[in-house]
Write a protein that holds these residues in place. Sequence first.
Motif, PDB file in Angstrom:
ATOM      1  N   ALA A  56       0.827  -1.211   0.000  1.00 57.30           N
ATOM      2  CA  ALA A  56       0.000   0.000   0.000  1.00 57.30           C
ATOM      3  C   ALA A  56       0.858   1.256   0.000  1.00 57.30           C
ATOM      4  N   ILE A  57       1.976   1.223   0.719  1.00 56.86           N
ATOM      5  CA  ILE A  57       2.867   2.388   0.740  1.00 56.86           C
ATOM      6  C   ILE A  57       3.534   2.589  -0.615  1.00 56.86           C
ATOM      7  N   LEU A  58       3.958   1.474  -1.237  1.00 56.08           N
ATOM      8  CA  LEU A  58       4.603   1.579  -2.542  1.00 56.08           C
ATOM      9  C   LEU A  58       3.633   2.064  -3.616  1.00 56.08           C
ATOM     10  N   LYS A  59       2.336   1.833  -3.434  1.00 55.47           N
ATOM     11  CA  LYS A  59       1.351   2.333  -4.383  1.00 55.47           C
ATOM     12  C   LYS A  59       1.172   3.849  -4.296  1.00 55.47           C
ATOM     13  N   GLY A  60       1.737   4.439  -3.267  1.00 52.63           N
ATOM     14  CA  GLY A  60       1.633   5.886  -3.105  1.00 52.63           C
ATOM     15  C   GLY A  60       0.454   6.353  -2.289  1.00 52.63           C
ATOM     16  N   LEU A  61      -0.203   5.446  -1.552  1.00 52.50           N
ATOM     17  CA  LEU A  61      -1.317   5.847  -0.708  1.00 52.50           C
ATOM     18  C   LEU A  61      -0.831   6.705   0.457  1.00 52.50           C
ATOM     19  N   ARG A  62      -1.686   7.602   0.892  1.00 57.70           N
ATOM     20  CA  ARG A  62      -1.318   8.450   2.020  1.00 57.70           C
ATOM     21  C   ARG A  62      -1.178   7.615   3.292  1.00 57.70           C
ATOM     22  N   THR A  63      -0.365   8.102   4.194  1.00 57.45           N
ATOM     23  CA  THR A  63      -0.117   7.368   5.437  1.00 57.45           C
ATOM     24  C   THR A  63      -1.407   7.153   6.214  1.00 57.45           C
ATOM     25  N   ARG A  64      -2.255   8.173   6.278  1.00 58.72           N
ATOM     26  CA  ARG A  64      -3.517   8.036   7.000  1.00 58.72           C
ATOM     27  C   ARG A  64      -4.395   6.964   6.371  1.00 58.72           C
ATOM     28  N   THR A  65      -4.437   6.921   5.059  1.00 62.08           N
ATOM     29  CA  THR A  65      -5.243   5.905   4.376  1.00 62.08           C
ATOM     30  C   THR A  65      -4.708   4.506   4.640  1.00 62.08           C
ATOM     31  N   VAL A  66      -3.404   4.363   4.626  1.00 63.90           N
ATOM     32  CA  VAL A  66      -2.794   3.056   4.895  1.00 63.90           C
ATOM     33  C   VAL A  66      -3.129   2.597   6.311  1.00 63.90           C
ATOM     34  N   LEU A  67      -3.049   3.505   7.262  1.00 63.99           N
ATOM     35  CA  LEU A  67      -3.316   3.137   8.648  1.00 63.99           C
ATOM     36  C   LEU A  67      -4.780   2.769   8.860  1.00 63.99           C
ATOM     37  N   LEU A  68      -5.684   3.566   8.311  1.00 62.76           N
ATOM     38  CA  LEU A  68      -7.103   3.341   8.556  1.00 62.76           C
ATOM     39  C   LEU A  68      -7.660   2.151   7.784  1.00 62.76           C
ATOM     40  N   ARG A  69      -7.249   1.993   6.539  1.00 67.76           N
ATOM     41  CA  ARG A  69      -7.864   0.986   5.681  1.00 67.76           C
ATOM     42  C   ARG A  69      -7.121  -0.349   5.660  1.00 67.76           C
ATOM     43  N   HIS A  70      -5.884  -0.359   6.062  1.00 65.79           N
ATOM     44  CA  HIS A  70      -5.096  -1.589   5.965  1.00 65.79           C
ATOM     45  C   HIS A  70      -4.538  -2.041   7.320  1.00 65.79           C
ATOM     46  N   VAL A  71      -3.947  -1.121   8.043  1.00 61.91           N
ATOM     47  CA  VAL A  71      -3.232  -1.512   9.263  1.00 61.91           C
ATOM     48  C   VAL A  71      -4.191  -1.750  10.422  1.00 61.91           C
ATOM     49  N   LEU A  72      -5.040  -0.775  10.727  1.00 57.63           N
ATOM     50  CA  LEU A  72      -5.869  -0.866  11.927  1.00 57.63           C
ATOM     51  C   LEU A  72      -6.846  -2.036  11.862  1.00 57.63           C
TER      52      LEU A  72
END
Length: 319
Positions: free
Chosen positions: A218-234
């Motif tokens: 998700a990070i390599l795709k260029g998604l924002r950090t907030r989006t990565v945390l909310l939609r993938h990590v949490l």
Amino acid sequence: MRFGRFILVRLALLVLTLWLVSAAIFIGAQVLPGDVGRTLLGPLADAQAVAAINHQYGTDRPVFVQYWDWLSQALQGDFGTSLALRAPVAPFVIEALRNSAALAGVALLLVVPIGIGAGVWSGLRAGSLTDRLIILTSVSAAIVPDFVTALVLLMILALWLGWFPITGVAPDGSGLWAGIYYLILPALPLVLIYTGYIARMARAGMVEALGADYTRTAILKGLRTRTVLLRHVLRNALMPTITVIATQIGYLLGGLVVIESLFHIQGLGNLVLSAAKAHDFPMLEAGVMVMAAVYAIGAAVGDLLQAVLDPRLRRSGAL
């Protein structure tokens, strides 16, 4: 359809578990010393009078007949008549369950946001000084028994400082906020223990999720950090934590005998303890059965939440 089949299987297991628990509870009550007649008439009563009382209550019938009558009536909400109080058991059990639920609700309102927030914060800063302080505090709070913490908090916050009442029961006619205020002090020992436990669970999930392949993708795709945390990590990090919270509801509703006794709360734990002391078999059976049902339902809810959050588990048959 897979999810529907999973729900049906889990409900079937829940019903089977409750049936086995009900049989174990009833048989366990039968092997306890004493009987109904002696409990009501006393140890010096005439044997014929004791036999007449046992016949009146049906305790001289075969065990399987007694169990079937008890189970069929319990399914209709009738748990019999209390031997000590000479009144129907169901209203006392419902009131005790309501009191325990109020205490558990106040504890969860404090535990869930604080524990998850501290765990997420610690996981995002793994290895830092803040992370170490949160881990040290959570471990220190969790290893102290709840009754020790309750006594210390009672002496400091209620007796010395006078911030809270020494009882957990609000006066009759009190409003919602007054009831919550009276339950804050009894809930604080549970908050200290479970906040640390949940924080460590949430931290471990965060550290694992942050290092997972899907997070790096998700990070390599260029998604924002907030989006990565909310939609993938949490979502993946908090799945075990949410499941644990659901399974602990049973303990919060029925396993707080010392806390309820210390703060004079007539909850399920206190009800079962009083019934055991008085040899009140109908009240004891009903209280333990409700506690077991709460535990089983809490575990089933935890499994369902885990399946909803991670469909891979139900598809693979892991649950």
